[in-house]
Design a protein around this motif. Sequence first.
Motif, PDB file in Angstrom:
ATOM      1  N   SER A 254       0.821  -1.211   0.000  1.00  0.00           N
ATOM      2  CA  SER A 254       0.000   0.000   0.000  1.00  0.00           C
ATOM      3  C   SER A 254       0.854   1.260   0.000  1.00  0.00           C
ATOM      4  N   GLU A 255       1.933   1.251   0.774  1.00  0.00           N
ATOM      5  CA  GLU A 255       2.818   2.415   0.809  1.00  0.00           C
ATOM      6  C   GLU A 255       3.405   2.694  -0.574  1.00  0.00           C
ATOM      7  N   GLY A 256       3.873   1.646  -1.240  1.00  0.00           N
ATOM      8  CA  GLY A 256       4.444   1.819  -2.571  1.00  0.00           C
ATOM      9  C   GLY A 256       3.395   2.197  -3.602  1.00  0.00           C
ATOM     10  N   LEU A 257       2.229   1.553  -3.523  1.00  0.00           N
ATOM     11  CA  LEU A 257       1.165   1.817  -4.482  1.00  0.00           C
ATOM     12  C   LEU A 257       0.664   3.257  -4.370  1.00  0.00           C
ATOM     13  N   ARG A 258       0.652   3.783  -3.140  1.00  0.00           N
ATOM     14  CA  ARG A 258       0.220   5.168  -2.947  1.00  0.00           C
ATOM     15  C   ARG A 258       1.098   6.124  -3.763  1.00  0.00           C
ATOM     16  N   ASN A 259       2.407   5.892  -3.743  1.00  0.00           N
ATOM     17  CA  ASN A 259       3.317   6.737  -4.513  1.00  0.00           C
ATOM     18  C   ASN A 259       3.099   6.587  -6.015  1.00  0.00           C
ATOM     19  N   GLU A 260       2.822   5.363  -6.443  1.00  0.00           N
ATOM     20  CA  GLU A 260       2.653   5.105  -7.873  1.00  0.00           C
ATOM     21  C   GLU A 260       1.348   5.657  -8.437  1.00  0.00           C
ATOM     22  N   LEU A 261       0.283   5.605  -7.641  1.00  0.00           N
ATOM     23  CA  LEU A 261      -1.029   5.978  -8.168  1.00  0.00           C
ATOM     24  C   LEU A 261      -1.403   7.434  -7.930  1.00  0.00           C
ATOM     25  N   ALA A 262      -0.680   8.116  -7.050  1.00  0.00           N
ATOM     26  CA  ALA A 262      -1.000   9.523  -6.788  1.00  0.00           C
ATOM     27  C   ALA A 262      -1.010  10.368  -8.063  1.00  0.00           C
ATOM     28  N   PRO A 263      -0.016  10.226  -8.956  1.00  0.00           N
ATOM     29  CA  PRO A 263      -0.046  11.028 -10.181  1.00  0.00           C
ATOM     30  C   PRO A 263      -1.225  10.690 -11.091  1.00  0.00           C
ATOM     31  N   ARG A 264      -1.854   9.548 -10.862  1.00  0.00           N
ATOM     32  CA  ARG A 264      -2.996   9.125 -11.673  1.00  0.00           C
ATOM     33  C   ARG A 264      -4.327   9.526 -11.038  1.00  0.00           C
ATOM     34  N   GLY A 265      -4.252  10.251  -9.923  1.00  0.00           N
ATOM     35  CA  GLY A 265      -5.469  10.726  -9.279  1.00  0.00           C
ATOM     36  C   GLY A 265      -6.155   9.693  -8.417  1.00  0.00           C
ATOM     37  N   ILE A 266      -5.426   8.644  -8.018  1.00  0.00           N
ATOM     38  CA  ILE A 266      -5.991   7.585  -7.180  1.00  0.00           C
ATOM     39  C   ILE A 266      -5.262   7.578  -5.845  1.00  0.00           C
ATOM     40  N   GLY A 267      -5.997   7.737  -4.765  1.00  0.00           N
ATOM     41  CA  GLY A 267      -5.420   7.682  -3.435  1.00  0.00           C
ATOM     42  C   GLY A 267      -5.362   6.259  -2.920  1.00  0.00           C
TER      43      GLY A 267
END
Length: 282
Positions: free
Chosen positions: A166-179
Amino acid sequence: MKDLAGRVAFVTGAGSGIGLGIATALAQAGVKVMLCDIEQKALDSALAGLKTTNADVSGVVADVSLKDELARAAQATMDAYGRVDILVSNAGVGGGGGYGAWSDASWEWTIGVNLMAVIWGAEIFGPLMERGGQGGHIVNTASIAGMISGSGNAYNVTKYGVVAFSEGLRNELAPRGIGVSVLCPGFIRTKITDSQRNRPDRFAEADARAPTALEAQWIQGIRDRVEGGIDPLYVGELVREAIEDDWPYIFTDPEFEPVIEARFANIKAGFDRIRDRTPRKA
């Protein structure tokens, strides 16, 4: 995601416990919710209760430890609502015993439900959120056991994995507008100690042994704490607020904060021990 009304959520493990608490809190905020559970009876009961409040809810039965079934449940959500904005990967099982009590079947079952289903959830639902063009939010249920570990059992290992993912995914998806938020609950009033009721036959143990007296005492202690735990609806309300305000971590109470602080202190001490040493050159 400040305005939840009219959004669509998919929640696993939603027939009871934390999943139902989250589904209820989201429905009360005007979210359309697809409840997913492996138990048809529990799912039917949850749906019946929510529909008495005029909530816009539907249900689908799926074993989330099977990727194809999770994908089928995603398609059912799209068929019912045409979109998905919120994913709550909440389904979880307890098990896996400590050192000396491990079995391949228990590891595979626990990893399949607690970790792989979370990974597959992001893989399957993330693109659907992106396709909707209005952002989204993913909540992955770990446990306070994802921050501290009393033993090396499968449950704790998977929950650490969910936190890291979840920590890694948060960084990856933030630029895509997904929290992305990770939920690390303490003792909540759920059926987690009765997880064996839903164990698929493919994960059966041919040589399962009865717990020792010490193990049975420990299990009963956990059961007592769970039965006296926090109301799942309160957890659901925390999750709703976390989605609205994009919290990275969701804790349910401060009981284990000192234990986490002690773990961090031990980690820092490890760095302190080597801080002034000069690394050897190859």
